[in-house]
Design a protein around this motif. Structure first.
Motif, PDB file in Angstrom:
ATOM      1  N   ARG A   1      37.731 -11.410  10.480  1.00 42.73           N
ATOM      2  CA  ARG A   1      36.633 -10.882   9.651  1.00 42.73           C
ATOM      3  C   ARG A   1      36.478 -11.680   8.355  1.00 42.73           C
ATOM      4  NH1 ARG A   1      39.209  -5.955  11.001  1.00 42.73           N
ATOM      5  NH2 ARG A   1      38.070  -4.748  12.574  1.00 42.73           N
TER       6      ARG A   1
ATOM      7  N   CYS B   1      31.176 -11.052  12.958  1.00 46.35           N
ATOM      8  CA  CYS B   1      31.778 -12.281  12.436  1.00 46.35           C
ATOM      9  C   CYS B   1      30.885 -13.476  12.737  1.00 46.35           C
ATOM     10  CB  CYS B   1      33.160 -12.506  13.062  1.00 46.35           C
ATOM     11  SG  CYS B   1      34.321 -11.145  12.822  1.00 46.35           S
ATOM     12  N   LYS B   2      31.212 -14.585  12.109  1.00 47.82           N
ATOM     13  CA  LYS B   2      30.520 -15.838  12.393  1.00 47.82           C
ATOM     14  C   LYS B   2      31.267 -16.544  13.520  1.00 47.82           C
ATOM     15  CE  LYS B   2      27.551 -19.196  11.566  1.00 47.82           C
ATOM     16  NZ  LYS B   2      26.103 -19.025  11.820  1.00 47.82           N
TER      17      LYS B   2
ATOM     18  N   GLY C   1      36.958 -14.765   7.962  1.00 46.52           N
ATOM     19  CA  GLY C   1      36.610 -16.152   8.206  1.00 46.52           C
ATOM     20  C   GLY C   1      37.772 -17.112   8.010  1.00 46.52           C
TER      21      GLY C   1
END
Length: 617
Positions: free
Chosen positions: A104, A130-131, A106
């Motif tokens: 979360r 998330c990304k 990153g």
């Protein structure tokens, strides 16, 4: 983007240039497009998604089928200074929560996850918040219901384009014929993605197949003469044979461990960990062992029984020589293997269509065994790859097969099967042919048949070879009533009428082939002493960190250290597989080993050549 990827390849992974078409694959995924990659083991598949995950913003999510594979990949990446983790059932709740928190925030470059966890709504929600840089589907052939490693959870991976539109997906495998490739594309919705089929050849593997004649002693001679100190895998068809073979090898002085699905989970894990972390361990296993095994320095794979398909054979033998160093794929087989596999097939619960496909695959495997031309050409042809030249590194190339006119012998063998009612297996038919008066021969009055004793000119082993080849070529088939009796096919008529001549292979009494050069166990003298010292250093570091030795450096890297003997960090940095992180961690210790070895000698060095990207698969 391209310069960034090359910088990561050189400074993080320690390779100076991409192998074609790694650069094209990396560019495709970095640019946000989907890809299907068929690449032989050791060709650098992992780099094709690891580098894009580091270039693109976010976390690369890798769907991997086995816990052991995740552990190895993550340990290797962490050695390189890459922020990698996994989520699987081996983690306690607290550790899993910490990994999710890193995701979360990153703070992860790569996350490895099992397909069964990915399809959970909670996991999809986590990833959705998330990304995500990309999705990599490793061992993608597991999606194929025609394949030998089918995993039902892989069928649910078609949710990725729906749940995560716009995120590139890359599916990768080393084993996929045309049918399997199409199934991967359809089931994973990769119709618009680029396809990269990079060939199936493993030139460092020497393929050798011979007839079974006291298989244990054949195996012992092979290991003793060629791989006495090496790690290897021995495949057997049954659990009982696995355990008996492992125990027997232990009695011969080898570290041999059994592995099959009937063992407890803890015992399987312990044996696998010992295989991965210790030097010179031999695993004796059923096909339950293997998929995703990441050990690069397996020097041989031996089969004591016939695999059921060329796909299985290619996948299992492909676990040898992942580091690109010379390795051997060695197999013995006999007609009883064919009988057993066909009985297993016909009594299985599969549909008639499935059985028909499996019969075809077994016939192709038999054809590879009996071929008199280059085995590598035949193997590659099966996967749709043509090569005009013989390989020079298989048994049929190194020791060309002799043939003999077996027409009359074949007529006798076929007639004997017919006159005994097509109700008996090969052992009884041979007894009749050579004129052996056994209880069974007397019970059925087969000593009164015209074929009784007509084969006394050949011995039992030669007749077994004749019957094996007649089955392989389709003149006889194995009845699946449970007794393995041999039955004539329509095709045999032309042989019985004398309208077709048969050239049969002459089985050698002892297989002799040229050993491969360059494998580590053949180092001797000064090189051998340095090799042992470097391995001892690596082993100590691995034990201190509780990781397999190859996570520190592959054998191929140690071989280069022996060859070039770097004297300073700059020269050490040019060795294949030495990135910036490993240079900082390990150069001092290994350079000290080399300095001690070279004390009083000439310190002049030859810089190693630029290297291409291999694969820490």
């Amino acid at each position: 983007m391209q310069n960034h990827a090359l910088d990561i390849l050189q400074n993080t992974f320690g390779f100076h240039a991409f192998r074609a078409p790694q650069d094209q694959i990396v560019d495709t995924v970095v640019n946000g497009d989907d890809a299907l990659v068929i690449m032989p083991t050791g060709g650098g598949k992992s780099l094709c998604y690891q580098i894009p995950a580091l270039v693109r913003p976010g976390t690369g999510v890798v769907i991997s089928p086995l816990i052991a594979l995740m552990h190895d990949q993550v340990a290797s990446l962490q050695q390189l200074g890459i922020r990698a983790a996994y989520l699987n059932s081996s983690l306690d709740p607290g550790t899993a929560a910490a990994v999710e928190a890193q995701l979360r925030a990153g703070q992860l470059d790569l996350l490895y996850i099992a397909p069964e966890r990915l399809i959970q709504a909670r996991t999809q929600g986590l990833l959705g918040a998330c990304k995500v840089a990309l999705f990599a589907i490793d061992e993608a052939h597991c999606v194929s219901q025609w394949g030998h490693d089918f995993r039902s959870d892989y069928l649910s991976l078609d949710l990725l384009p729906r749940q995560f539109p716009g995120i590139p997906r890359i599916a990768l495998t080393a084993t996929a014929d045309e049918r399997t490739r199409q199934e991967i594309i359809e089931r994973l919705h990769l119709q618009t993605g680029r396809q990269f089929c990079c060939g199936f050849d493993r030139p460092n593997i020497q393929y050798r197949i011979t007839q079974k004649n006291n298989a244990r002693q054949q195996l012992l001679r092979f290991i003793h003469n060629e791989h006495p100190r090496d790690a290897g895998i021995v495949y057997c068809l049954s659990r009982r044979k696995v355990e008996a073979t492992a125990e027997w090898l232990q009695g011969q002085g080898y570290t041999a461990l059994a592995y099959h699905a009937g063992l407890g989970a803890d015992q399987r894990r312990r044996h696998q960990e010992r295989f991965l972390r210790e030097e010179g361990v031999i695993i004796v296993a059923t096909v339950a062992f293997g998929m995703g095994i990441d050990k690069p320095d397996v020097r041989f794979v031996a089969h004591l029984d016939l695999p059921k398909s060329i796909e299985a054979y290619y996948q299992e033998t492909g676990r040898a020589g992942r580091d690109g160093e010379p390795a051997t794929a060695w197999m013995v087989y006999g007609i009883q293997d064919v009988v057993k596999l066909r009985q297993m097939l016909e009594t299985s619960q599969g549909s008639e269509q499935h059985k028909r496909v499996e019969r075809h695959k077994l016939d192709a495997m038999l054809g590879l065994c009996e071929i008199t031309s280059c085995r590598r050409q035949a193997l590659l042809h099966y996967f749709g790859e043509e090569t005009p030249d013989a390989c020079g590194n298989c048994d049929t190339c190194l020791t060309p097969v002799q043939t003999w006119d077996g027409t009359v012998a074949a007529q006798k063998a076929l007639s004997c099967a017919y006159r005994t009612g097509q109700r008996f297996g090969v052992n009884h038919l041979i007894d009749v042919l050579v004129g052996k008066e056994t209880d069974k021969v007397r019970q059925f009055s087969h000593q009164q048949l015209s074929t009784y004793g007509v084969g006394a000119d050949l011995d039992t082993g030669q007749w077994r070879s004749v019957y094996r080849q007649l089955v392989a070529r389709g003149y006889l088939t194995v009845d699946m009533g449970g007794f393995g009796s041999l039955r004539l096919t329509e095709r045999c008529r032309v042989v019985l009428r004398g309208e077709e001549n048969l050239a049969l292979r002459r089985d050698p009494t002892e297989q002799k082939v040229r050993k491969q050069r360059g494998s580590s166990h053949q180092l001797s003298g000064d090189d051998g002493l340095l090799w042992d010292a470097l391995r001892a250093c690596r082993k100590k570091m691995a034990e201190d960190q509780n990781v397999p030795p190859y996570v520190i450096f592959h054998d191929a890297t140690l071989m280069e250290l022996v060859a070039y003997r770097p004297a300073n960090p700059d020269q050490f940095a040019r060795i294949n597989g030495v990135g910036q992180s490993k240079l900082e961690k390990y150069s001092d210790a290994f350079l000290e080993v080399i300095r001690r070895h070279e004390a009083g000698g000439d310190d002049s060095q030859v810089a190693p050549p630029h290297t291409l990207a291999g694969s820490p698969e």
